[in-house]
Design an enzyme around this catalytic site. Sequence first.
Site, PDB file in Angstrom:
ATOM      1  N   SER A 203      18.496 -10.331   7.949  1.00 20.62           N
ATOM      2  CA  SER A 203      16.963 -10.353   8.052  1.00 20.62           C
ATOM      3  C   SER A 203      16.489 -11.458   6.600  1.00 20.62           C
ATOM      4  CB  SER A 203      16.525  -9.121   7.833  1.00 20.62           C
ATOM      5  OG  SER A 203      14.853  -9.005   8.038  1.00 20.62           O
TER       6      SER A 203
ATOM      7  N   ASP B  70      16.314  -9.694  19.583  1.00 18.48           N
ATOM      8  CA  ASP B  70      15.448  -9.778  18.374  1.00 18.48           C
ATOM      9  C   ASP B  70      14.521 -10.914  18.656  1.00 18.48           C
ATOM     10  OD1 ASP B  70      14.632  -9.995  15.726  1.00 18.48           O
ATOM     11  OD2 ASP B  70      16.551 -10.321  14.985  1.00 18.48           O
TER      12      ASP B  70
ATOM     13  N   HIS C  40      15.643  -6.461  16.065  1.00 17.37           N
ATOM     14  CA  HIS C  40      15.980  -6.739  15.023  1.00 17.37           C
ATOM     15  C   HIS C  40      16.946  -5.813  14.280  1.00 17.37           C
ATOM     16  CE1 HIS C  40      15.899  -9.112  11.319  1.00 17.37           C
ATOM     17  NE2 HIS C  40      15.172  -8.158  10.671  1.00 17.37           N
TER      18      HIS C  40
END
Length: 395
Positions: free
Chosen positions: A145, A314, A347
């Site tokens: 991330s 994602d 995600h």
Amino acid sequence: MSYGRRDDVANVGSFAFERGGELDLDVAYAEYGERENPTVLVCHALTGSQYVAGPAPEGVSGQAAGWWDALVGPGKPIDTRAYHVVCANVPGSCYGTTGPASEGPDGEPYGPDFPSVTVGDWTRSQARLLDELGVETLYAVVGGSVGGMNAIDWAKRYPERVERVAAIATSPRLDAQCLGLNTAARRAITNDPDYGDGDYYGGPEPSGGLAVARRIGHAMYLSKASMRDRFGRRVAERQPEERTDPSAKGFPYRDVASYLDYNAERFTERFDANSYLYLLRALDEYDLAEDYNSDAEALADYAGDALVVSFTGDWHFPVEGGETIAEAFEAGPAAVSHRVVESEYGHDAFLVEPDRVGPPVRTLLERGANAVTTTRTRDTTPDYPRVCTGLLPDA
């Protein structure tokens, strides 16, 4: 399982922030394994902590503790018997590194007087910490991330200090949709009556606004498919603690609302609203190509190995972003592999599907990027059970 973790705080001295401001900076960190082994730096995500594996001390609750427990530890992909693993809490956060809630020189919390923070500040603070620990060269830096942005920023800023980079579920910059949603999250906090000018310490905290901001975040971390499968339109088993929406009379409390409400409530117990604002801003403003003509130029001096892992579900950090990073590495002397993972989780997959992340990371560390296959077929390695029971972790 014994993790051999050591927790500490290092004072790295006077630290000048990229967007202005300077202060005496403490960096809280956790170490695993022996210092004589090659060092792997793990970069945490937005609201993560330095406690990447094992239990966290009192006061660090929920998914901030042991957030990559399946990847870091004895015999795991980032094997603490073979590597010296370091994870540092970033400036602006609230888990021990100096941030808005920390005590300033006047004895009061910095609050809104804390300097603006960038991902570059995170990288530079980590470099200062490693200097204190006597670590000159990183065997690898691994992050997911915004922690993945942190990892590629290492290749950009300190290419001579890094041998391997693993950038997981990340992008070289956010798109307009994510910028817009993060703007809405910040507005929820700053428009909370208890936020005031951000100097709320010692009084009511803007927990209502922070909770709304976190609901927005959690919705961003899941894909349509994962929300359909996880919640659908099902009615929640529990009832809300309070329900003040007059339009809700006679209608059910749905499972998806229960999930978002529960996670928001727990989050406000462990995180500082100002820290959330500062970290979101750092995420929004990161641009790999900043100060360069292109992403490729920004990474042109990096000659090590690079692994990029993207997840098809994602939309927060989409496959296209991973491909852009991989192409930027490939334009230079780096050895590169871009693993695209078929996943419907969104995600959060980089946290809840360690069986998809662990094998390529292990291969990168043991055999290099060229040994990592780039097939889109889902891994079925049995050693890393899918972590999808209960509540999904924070990114």
